[in-house]
Design an enzyme around this catalytic site. Structure first.
Site, PDB file in Angstrom:
ATOM      1  N   ASP A   1      -2.564 -18.217  -1.133  1.00 35.02           N
ATOM      2  CA  ASP A   1      -3.564 -19.007  -1.872  1.00 35.02           C
ATOM      3  C   ASP A   1      -4.043 -20.191  -1.022  1.00 35.02           C
ATOM      4  O   ASP A   1      -5.246 -20.438  -0.883  1.00 35.02           O
ATOM      5  CB  ASP A   1      -3.014 -19.464  -3.242  1.00 35.02           C
ATOM      6  CG  ASP A   1      -1.618 -20.091  -3.168  1.00 35.02           C
ATOM      7  OD1 ASP A   1      -0.987 -20.064  -2.086  1.00 35.02           O
ATOM      8  OD2 ASP A   1      -1.151 -20.614  -4.201  1.00 35.02           O
TER       9      ASP A   1
ATOM     10  N   ASP B   1      -5.877  -7.484   3.731  1.00 36.03           N
ATOM     11  CA  ASP B   1      -7.130  -6.907   3.221  1.00 36.03           C
ATOM     12  C   ASP B   1      -8.018  -8.002   2.638  1.00 36.03           C
ATOM     13  O   ASP B   1      -9.197  -8.125   2.972  1.00 36.03           O
ATOM     14  CB  ASP B   1      -6.808  -5.842   2.166  1.00 36.03           C
ATOM     15  CG  ASP B   1      -8.058  -5.218   1.584  1.00 36.03           C
ATOM     16  OD1 ASP B   1      -8.983  -4.920   2.357  1.00 36.03           O
ATOM     17  OD2 ASP B   1      -8.108  -5.029   0.348  1.00 36.03           O
TER      18      ASP B   1
ATOM     19  N   TYR C   1       0.807  -1.231   0.000  1.00 35.71           N
ATOM     20  CA  TYR C   1       0.000   0.000   0.000  1.00 35.71           C
ATOM     21  C   TYR C   1       0.838   1.278   0.000  1.00 35.71           C
ATOM     22  O   TYR C   1       0.301   2.371   0.090  1.00 35.71           O
ATOM     23  CB  TYR C   1      -0.937   0.006   1.215  1.00 35.71           C
ATOM     24  CG  TYR C   1      -2.234  -0.741   0.973  1.00 35.71           C
ATOM     25  CD1 TYR C   1      -2.217  -2.063   0.530  1.00 35.71           C
ATOM     26  CD2 TYR C   1      -3.475  -0.137   1.174  1.00 35.71           C
ATOM     27  CE1 TYR C   1      -3.393  -2.751   0.304  1.00 35.71           C
ATOM     28  CE2 TYR C   1      -4.650  -0.823   0.943  1.00 35.71           C
ATOM     29  CZ  TYR C   1      -4.604  -2.133   0.514  1.00 35.71           C
ATOM     30  OH  TYR C   1      -5.777  -2.811   0.293  1.00 35.71           O
TER      31      TYR C   1
ATOM     32  N   LYS D   1       3.510 -14.898   0.257  1.00 32.31           N
ATOM     33  CA  LYS D   1       3.508 -15.625  -1.020  1.00 32.31           C
ATOM     34  C   LYS D   1       4.971 -15.725  -1.427  1.00 32.31           C
ATOM     35  O   LYS D   1       5.395 -15.261  -2.493  1.00 32.31           O
ATOM     36  CB  LYS D   1       2.644 -14.834  -2.028  1.00 32.31           C
ATOM     37  CG  LYS D   1       2.432 -15.507  -3.364  1.00 32.31           C
ATOM     38  CD  LYS D   1       1.592 -16.768  -3.323  1.00 32.31           C
ATOM     39  CE  LYS D   1       1.633 -17.421  -4.697  1.00 32.31           C
ATOM     40  NZ  LYS D   1       1.218 -18.810  -4.709  1.00 32.31           N
TER      41      LYS D   1
ATOM     42  N   ASP E   1     -11.881  -9.743   4.303  1.00 30.98           N
ATOM     43  CA  ASP E   1     -13.234  -9.833   3.730  1.00 30.98           C
ATOM     44  C   ASP E   1     -13.686 -11.292   3.832  1.00 30.98           C
ATOM     45  O   ASP E   1     -14.844 -11.579   4.151  1.00 30.98           O
ATOM     46  CB  ASP E   1     -13.263  -9.387   2.255  1.00 30.98           C
ATOM     47  CG  ASP E   1     -13.680  -7.921   2.092  1.00 30.98           C
ATOM     48  OD1 ASP E   1     -13.428  -7.125   3.023  1.00 30.98           O
ATOM     49  OD2 ASP E   1     -14.251  -7.564   1.029  1.00 30.98           O
TER      50      ASP E   1
HETATM   51  C1  IPM Z   1     -10.314  -1.905   3.977  1.00 34.87           C
HETATM   52  C2  IPM Z   1     -10.564  -1.301   2.620  1.00 34.87           C
HETATM   53  C3  IPM Z   1      -9.422  -0.361   2.263  1.00 34.87           C
HETATM   54  C4  IPM Z   1      -8.153  -1.160   2.154  1.00 34.87           C
HETATM   55  C5  IPM Z   1      -9.648   0.473   1.032  1.00 34.87           C
HETATM   56  C6  IPM Z   1     -10.903   1.270   1.170  1.00 34.87           C
HETATM   57  C7  IPM Z   1      -8.473   1.363   0.732  1.00 34.87           C
HETATM   58  O1  IPM Z   1     -10.753  -2.284   1.661  1.00 34.87           O
HETATM   59  O2  IPM Z   1     -10.192  -1.157   4.948  1.00 34.87           O
HETATM   60  O3  IPM Z   1     -10.295  -3.141   4.076  1.00 34.87           O
HETATM   61  O4  IPM Z   1      -7.901  -1.781   1.114  1.00 34.87           O
HETATM   62  O5  IPM Z   1      -7.427  -1.152   3.121  1.00 34.87           O
HETATM   63 MN    MN Z   2     -10.885  -4.287   2.519  1.00 39.70          MN
END
Ligand code: IPM
Ligand code: MN
Ligand code: NAD
Length: 353
Positions: free
Chosen positions: A221, A245, A138, A188, A249
């Site tokens: 992976d 990140d 990032y 990775k 999710d």
């Molecule tokens: C998160 C989001 C952010 C990230 C985006 C909005 C930049 O996806 O906080 O998980 O990738 O960190």
């Molecule tokens: Mn995210």
């Protein structure tokens, strides 16, 4: 009486809707404690601010935020109107400039919440992803060349420092000591042989200093697959910025959905304010309807109270959330019918339970 100064950055889409409920819960949990007082300052940044001022946040947003004890953020992004990399830039800048290098994202399936995994329940899904949040993939490092030409190219180079890798691993080991004494590092390194081999080497150096913690490593992976088939094998997971990140999710959905998943952006040394926000985004598909699940924001506020050294208040919030969810009080993302506000009410009503 101690005043806790909280900067509130509701942002876009469902951000303001869920933050409203998180603030109601926060205020209710802090009110009876006459040792502390919460002072909140609303920062109207985001897409609406951009329409008025041509930028998504005040130019000096870092200076504005610096004096606060903590930042509570909703979500940012309104892709229909503004490119995401513009709306989201302040968020990433805050994380990096305030050295909020430890992003903690617990994935815990609450009893009463339907699992997306067959045969897996609350005792199987309870892990903590710690995402390196200050460098890695990032870092704003690269460029676009020969723009618009057929031979255009883009370069974007990640940056991993020994110091950055070591401190996040140590943070992970310390967290594992407070949990079930397991740490899995995710990289990775079979394909990216500079950066992630550095991660491997640092793990080898650091792990022997925590002999009570069982440490292993997986490639990203395989880890994605293992999160799904064996979530019970994970306790503390440490990952670089981008992998963290992606995996959070996934962790969010395994623990009932993004509507429940909280996050910190912690500066462990407390030199800067830390920031607390749900894992989810601004959810334009449901924004403005009053149906977003506020629990992720409420649990993020609880993590803020932990950081502000009010663990009992934080635990009261988590117990109230567990009681509401366990009683089948669910918003639509969980198959229920409650509105955002009704879910806030359900948590508020159980604060004293
Ligand atoms: C998160 C989001 C952010 C990230 C985006 C909005 C930049 O996806 O906080 O998980 O990738 O960190
Ligand atoms: Mn995210
Ligand atoms: P998203 O997290 O906003 O939504 C993904 C899906 O989850 C959608 O179907 C949404 O309706 C659902 N969802 C998310 N939160 C929910 C909640 N609290 N209750 C019920 N359902 C919920 O991700 P996206 O759609 O990929 O991104 C939308 C915008 O948010 C984009 O601009 C993106 O860049 C931004 N974003 C911001 C952050 C952040 O502020 N930290 C995080 C992720 C995405």
């Amino acid at each position: 009486m101690k005043t806790l100064r909280i900067a509130v950055y509701p942002g876009d889409g469902i951000g303001p809707e869920v933050i409203e409920q998180a603030l109601r819960v926060l205020e209710a949990v802090v009110a009876p404690d006459n040792r502390i007082c919460l002072e909140t300052t609303h920062l109207p940044w985001g897409a609406a601010y951009w329409e008025k001022h041509g930028r998504v946040a005040a130019d000096d947003f870092l200076q504005v935020l610096r004096p606060f004890d903590a930042i509570l953020l909703g979500a940012v992004g309104w892709p229909e109107k503004i490119p995401d990399h513009v709306t989201l830039a302040p968020l990433v800048t805050i994380r990096q400039a305030f050295d909020q290098y430890a992003c903690m994202r617990p994935a815990r399936l609450y009893p009463g919440v339907p699992s997306v995994l067959a045969h897996k329940g609350p005792s199987d899904i309870d892990f903590l992803v710690i995402r390196e949040n200050s460098e890695g993939e990032y870092v704003d490092n690269g460029g676009r060349f020969r723009r618009g030409q057929p031979d255009e190219f883009a370069v974007q180079t990640a940056l991993h420092t020994r110091r950055g890798v070591e401190r996040i691993l140590r943070y992970g080991f310390e967290m594992a000591r407070k949990r079930r004494l397991r740490l899995t590092m995710i990289t990775k390194s079979n394909a990216q042989r500079y950066a992630y081999v550095l991660w491997d080497e640092v793990l080898e150096e650091v792990a022997p200093q925590y002999p009570d913690v069982t440490a292993d490593r997986q490639h990203c992976d395989a880890a994605a697959m293992n999160f799904v088939r064996w979530p019970e094998r994970f306790d503390v997971v440490v990952a670089s910025n981008l992998f963290g990140d992606l995996l959070t999710d996934l962790g969010g959905v395994l623990s009932g959905g993004l509507g429940l998943a909280p996050s910190t952006n912690t500066n462990p040394e407390r030199r800067f304010p830390s920031m607390f926000e749900p894992v989810h985004g601004s959810a334009p598909d449901i924004a403005g309807q009053g149906i977003a699940n506020p629990v992720a924001a409420i649990l993020s506020a609880a993590m803020m109270l932990d950081h502000l050294e009010l663990p009992q208040a934080a635990e009261r919030i988590r117990r109230a959330v567990a009681a509401a969810l366990g009683a089948g009080l669910h918003t639509r993302d969980l198959g229920g019918t409650l509105t955002t506000e009704q879910m806030g009410d359900a948590v508020l009503a159980r604060l004293s339970d």
